[in-house]
Design a protein around this motif. Structure first.
Motif, mmCIF file in Angstrom:
data_model
loop_
_atom_site.group_PDB
_atom_site.id
_atom_site.type_symbol
_atom_site.label_atom_id
_atom_site.label_comp_id
_atom_site.label_asym_id
_atom_site.label_seq_id
_atom_site.Cartn_x
_atom_site.Cartn_y
_atom_site.Cartn_z
ATOM 1 N N MET A 149 64.425 31.646 86.003
ATOM 2 C CA MET A 149 65.411 30.700 85.460
ATOM 3 C C MET A 149 65.347 30.671 83.943
ATOM 4 O O MET A 149 66.362 30.606 83.260
ATOM 5 C CB MET A 149 65.175 29.303 86.041
ATOM 6 C CG MET A 149 65.645 29.173 87.474
ATOM 7 S SD MET A 149 65.605 27.469 88.066
ATOM 8 C CE MET A 149 63.886 27.293 88.482
ATOM 9 N N ARG A 150 64.126 30.749 83.432
ATOM 10 C CA ARG A 150 63.959 30.727 81.982
ATOM 11 C C ARG A 150 64.578 31.976 81.353
ATOM 12 O O ARG A 150 65.304 31.882 80.364
ATOM 13 C CB ARG A 150 62.471 30.639 81.665
ATOM 14 C CG ARG A 150 62.176 30.500 80.202
ATOM 15 C CD ARG A 150 60.775 29.963 80.044
ATOM 16 N NE ARG A 150 60.335 30.022 78.673
ATOM 17 C CZ ARG A 150 59.162 29.566 78.275
ATOM 18 N NH1 ARG A 150 58.339 29.028 79.140
ATOM 19 N NH2 ARG A 150 58.803 29.636 77.014
ATOM 20 N N LYS A 186 67.673 27.645 73.654
ATOM 21 C CA LYS A 186 67.644 29.111 73.599
ATOM 22 C C LYS A 186 66.396 29.671 74.258
ATOM 23 O O LYS A 186 66.419 30.756 74.828
ATOM 24 C CB LYS A 186 67.681 29.575 72.140
ATOM 25 C CG LYS A 186 69.079 29.665 71.565
ATOM 26 C CD LYS A 186 68.992 30.364 70.218
ATOM 27 C CE LYS A 186 70.191 30.015 69.354
ATOM 28 N NZ LYS A 186 69.882 30.221 67.923
ATOM 29 N N ALA A 187 65.294 28.934 74.142
ATOM 30 C CA ALA A 187 64.048 29.394 74.756
ATOM 31 C C ALA A 187 64.058 29.160 76.263
ATOM 32 O O ALA A 187 63.133 29.558 76.962
ATOM 33 C CB ALA A 187 62.859 28.675 74.118
ATOM 34 N N GLY A 188 65.099 28.479 76.737
ATOM 35 C CA GLY A 188 65.244 28.286 78.182
ATOM 36 C C GLY A 188 64.332 27.220 78.752
ATOM 37 O O GLY A 188 64.102 27.185 79.955
ATOM 38 N N ASP A 223 60.104 31.375 85.934
ATOM 39 C CA ASP A 223 60.202 32.457 84.946
ATOM 40 C C ASP A 223 61.601 33.059 84.958
ATOM 41 O O ASP A 223 62.178 33.336 83.907
ATOM 42 C CB ASP A 223 59.172 33.549 85.247
ATOM 43 C CG ASP A 223 57.755 33.106 84.913
ATOM 44 O OD1 ASP A 223 57.589 32.404 83.911
ATOM 45 O OD2 ASP A 223 56.830 33.453 85.663
ATOM 46 N N GLU A 251 69.576 27.967 89.689
ATOM 47 C CA GLU A 251 69.209 26.557 89.552
ATOM 48 C C GLU A 251 69.611 25.762 90.797
ATOM 49 O O GLU A 251 68.874 24.874 91.240
ATOM 50 C CB GLU A 251 69.834 25.973 88.284
ATOM 51 C CG GLU A 251 69.161 26.541 87.041
ATOM 52 C CD GLU A 251 69.676 26.005 85.730
ATOM 53 O OE1 GLU A 251 68.893 25.937 84.778
ATOM 54 O OE2 GLU A 251 70.871 25.656 85.642
ATOM 55 N N ARG A 300 68.267 31.555 81.345
ATOM 56 C CA ARG A 300 68.762 30.644 80.312
ATOM 57 C C ARG A 300 68.678 31.285 78.934
ATOM 58 O O ARG A 300 69.559 31.089 78.090
ATOM 59 C CB ARG A 300 67.956 29.339 80.332
ATOM 60 C CG ARG A 300 68.151 28.534 81.602
ATOM 61 C CD ARG A 300 67.417 27.187 81.495
ATOM 62 N NE ARG A 300 67.146 26.651 82.810
ATOM 63 C CZ ARG A 300 65.925 26.385 83.280
ATOM 64 N NH1 ARG A 300 64.861 26.585 82.516
ATOM 65 N NH2 ARG A 300 65.769 25.899 84.493
ATOM 66 N N VAL A 301 67.600 32.044 78.708
ATOM 67 C CA VAL A 301 67.475 32.751 77.426
ATOM 68 C C VAL A 301 68.652 33.715 77.280
ATOM 69 O O VAL A 301 69.319 33.761 76.238
ATOM 70 C CB VAL A 301 66.132 33.507 77.334
ATOM 71 C CG1 VAL A 301 66.119 34.450 76.139
ATOM 72 C CG2 VAL A 301 64.968 32.530 77.244
#
Lengths: 420, 143
Positions: free
Chosen positions: A221-222, B36-38, A219, A245, A225-226
């Motif tokens: 990492m996501r 973009k949504a990762g 979550d 990462e 990235r977002v």
């Protein structure tokens, strides 16, 4: 499609769309609690209609449309409607007449809305715990129950934390915007801190923990990235993504089959996750291109990269790691960083210089009872052949650690000193 | 959890027909959305199987067979690696993909094994965890 499958699909749609939906709604209604309520209403409508009518072709636009209808109803039915609210209701209606194509409307602004939402949820007016809960809920799309499970606390605790956080934001009149100027760096640091806290919570999960806990790493990492996609010019965002990462790439290798931790230098590097390493190194390159990777997260990412790049433990570039720690010590002074620098210098071939640094931070209150300080010092003494002092130091470290297995290892090393 | 999202080959892809500019544009936009949504960790398109080979195993024997291969529907033309929270989320994302081929096509979603994939003893272990969680919650209440 059976109802349970549709519900699972709606959960997935929610996960994908909720941040954009709530972000757009906050922009319109200027109130996080109300925006979330409206979004939830839209979700309820979906749960009622989609099982029989099927999932719409553009579920995000459908939810937005439904939420906007609720918003209009909400403002109409408010008895003591103030002028401001009438104005909002009017704007909503005209917007709908003018732009029935919510597809484009969604795509245009949503990125900024999500970024605003992140900055708002991570506002320093909130405690770290509150920021974490609100971020996971509003941007991560996690349910209160999921957050509670991940953090091993009862669900009502998280629910209350979120309610209070939203009230605190309203009370402080936090504007729904991406901060600019001098404020921006501090506010961004707050967002990055929240993401890294989530990551570390997941990283500290142990075997047998609820699977929601290690999931927090993904979550985080996501979210990182977002954020990197929304604020691509911020070097530290890429630095944080790289750090997470590269650390996550070692998750598989850091615990033995019997559940014991394996130190970095003893890990089987073939078990490292090379896809994440590749990703992390790419993120680090972006940070380097932007500002030479000079911020605290990027520097830590660069240190993690030194390990990731070494094919064997023996190939580790300790001199570079020591330089990076020196730089980190400058931008983020801390005795723990100094301790790591001392170890790196020793590993690079100069244990005497390492010992000098370790002794220089000896009086720091956080070091006095810190088992890692004591064991690092013992190790350096052993390397320098000062066996008697090393033995005493290992015994002292063994006395400080709370971990039974660490204690065994330290006592064994103390005994080794007698034979050398 | 991670998924491999596999674009199945078609007659066109096996014939080396390149995607139209329109499809390329739509695909680029889609890939941007995934990033973009990762969720996107990797993604590549593959050359037709005529440029590939197979190695067939039979005990100690290894036979090399050069492409192309006949059973087009079983071949793949490209893949992504995604990190998502559930199979349903992967399905939702795939539904948003532009049709990757000029004609009918298919995308397959397969979960990648993870270090913490549960084994056969999942149920008793899970029960134990639930018990631990309850204990933990009780402990937290007392704090």
């Amino acid at each position: 499609m059976p109802a349970t499958e549709t519900h699972a699909a709606i959960d997935a749609v929610w996960r994908i769309e909720s941040a954009k939906l709530i972000g757009a709604l906050v922009r319109i209604v200027r109130d996080i609690s109300l925006a979330e309520e409206l979004a939830q209403d839209a979700l309820v409508a979906a749960l009622q209609q989609w099982p029989s009518e099927g999932i719409p072709r553009n579920p995000g636009a459908w939810l937005m449309q439904a939420a906007k209808h609720r918003a209009i109803d909400h403002f109409r039915h408010r008895q003591r409607a103030e002028r401001k609210h009438e104005q909002v209701a009017y704007e909503l209606e005209t917007e709908q007449e003018r732009a029935p194509d919510f597809d484009t409307a969604l795509d245009d602004d949503v990125g900024d809305d999500v970024l605003r939402l992140m900055f708002t949820a991570c506002h320093p007016v909130l405690s770290a715990d509150a920021r974490v809960a609100l971020t996971l809920r509003l941007i991560g799309g996690l349910t209160t129950e999921e957050i509670a499970r991940a953090y091993l606390v009862p669900e009502p605790t998280i629910a209350q934390r979120i309610v209070r956080a939203k009230k605190a934001i309203a009370r402080a009149r936090v504007p729904f915007e991406v901060p600019r100027g001098a404020d921006r760096a501090a506010r961004l640091a707050s967002v990055l801190e929240v993401i890294y806290l989530v990551f570390n919570e997941g990283y500290s999960a142990t075997a047998g923990d609820d699977w929601m806990r290690p999931q927090l790493c993904e979550d985080a990492m996501r979210l990182g990235r977002v954020l990197a996609g929304l604020a691509p010019g911020e070097a530290e965002v890429h630095g944080l993504v790289a750090l997470m990462e590269l650390q996550a790439s070692r998750i598989r290798a850091r615990i033995s089959r019997t559940g014991e931790p394996i130190l970095l230098l003893d890990q089987d590097r073939s078990r490292w996750d090379h896809l994440l390493i590749q990703h992390g190194l790419a993120a680090l390159t972006r940070a380097e291109q932007l500002d030479g990777a000079s911020g605290p997260y990027a520097l830590q990412g660069a240190i993690a990269a030194c390990h990731a790049r070494a094919r064997t433990a023996a190939e580790t570039d300790w001199a570079r790691i020591a330089r990076l720690y020196a730089e980190l010590s400058r931008v983020m002074p801390s005795p723990v960083v100094e301790l790591n620098r001392a170890v790196a210098i020793a590993m690079a071939g100069d244990p005497a210089a390492g010992l000098g640094i370790v002794d220089a931070i000896a009086d720091h209150p956080t070091m006095r009872e810190y088992p890692h300080w004591a064991s690092a010092r013992a190790d350096l003494l052993a390397r320098l052949g000062r066996s008697d002092e090393a033995r005493a130091a290992f015994e002292r470290a063994a006395g400080l650690t709370k971990n039974a297995r660490d204690r065994e290892v330290l006592l064994a090393r103390a005994r080794e000193q007698e034979h050398s | 959890m991670r998924f491999m999202v596999i674009v199945k080959a078609t007659k066109d892809s096996e014939a080396g027909v390149m995607p139209s500019e329109q499809l390329l544009t739509a695909m680029t936009k889609y890939n941007e959305d995934l990033a973009k949504a990762g969720i996107m960790l990797a993604g590549e398109g593959l050359h037709p199987s005529s440029k590939g080979a197979r190695v067939r195993f039979s005990g100690p024997k290894r036979d090399v067979i050069d492409g192309p291969f006949a059973e087009t529907k079983e071949l793949i033309a490209g893949y992504w690696i995604w990190q998502v929270r559930s199979r349903e989320e992967a399905i939702e994302w795939v539904k948003r993909c532009p049709n990757p081929m000029p004609g009918d096509s298919e995308i397959e979603i397969r979960q990648i094994f993870d270090a913490d994939d549960f084994g056969a003893e999942f149920t008793p272990e899970l029960r134990e965890r639930e018990a631990r969680l309850v204990q933990q919650m009780e402990a937290n209440k007392k704090k």
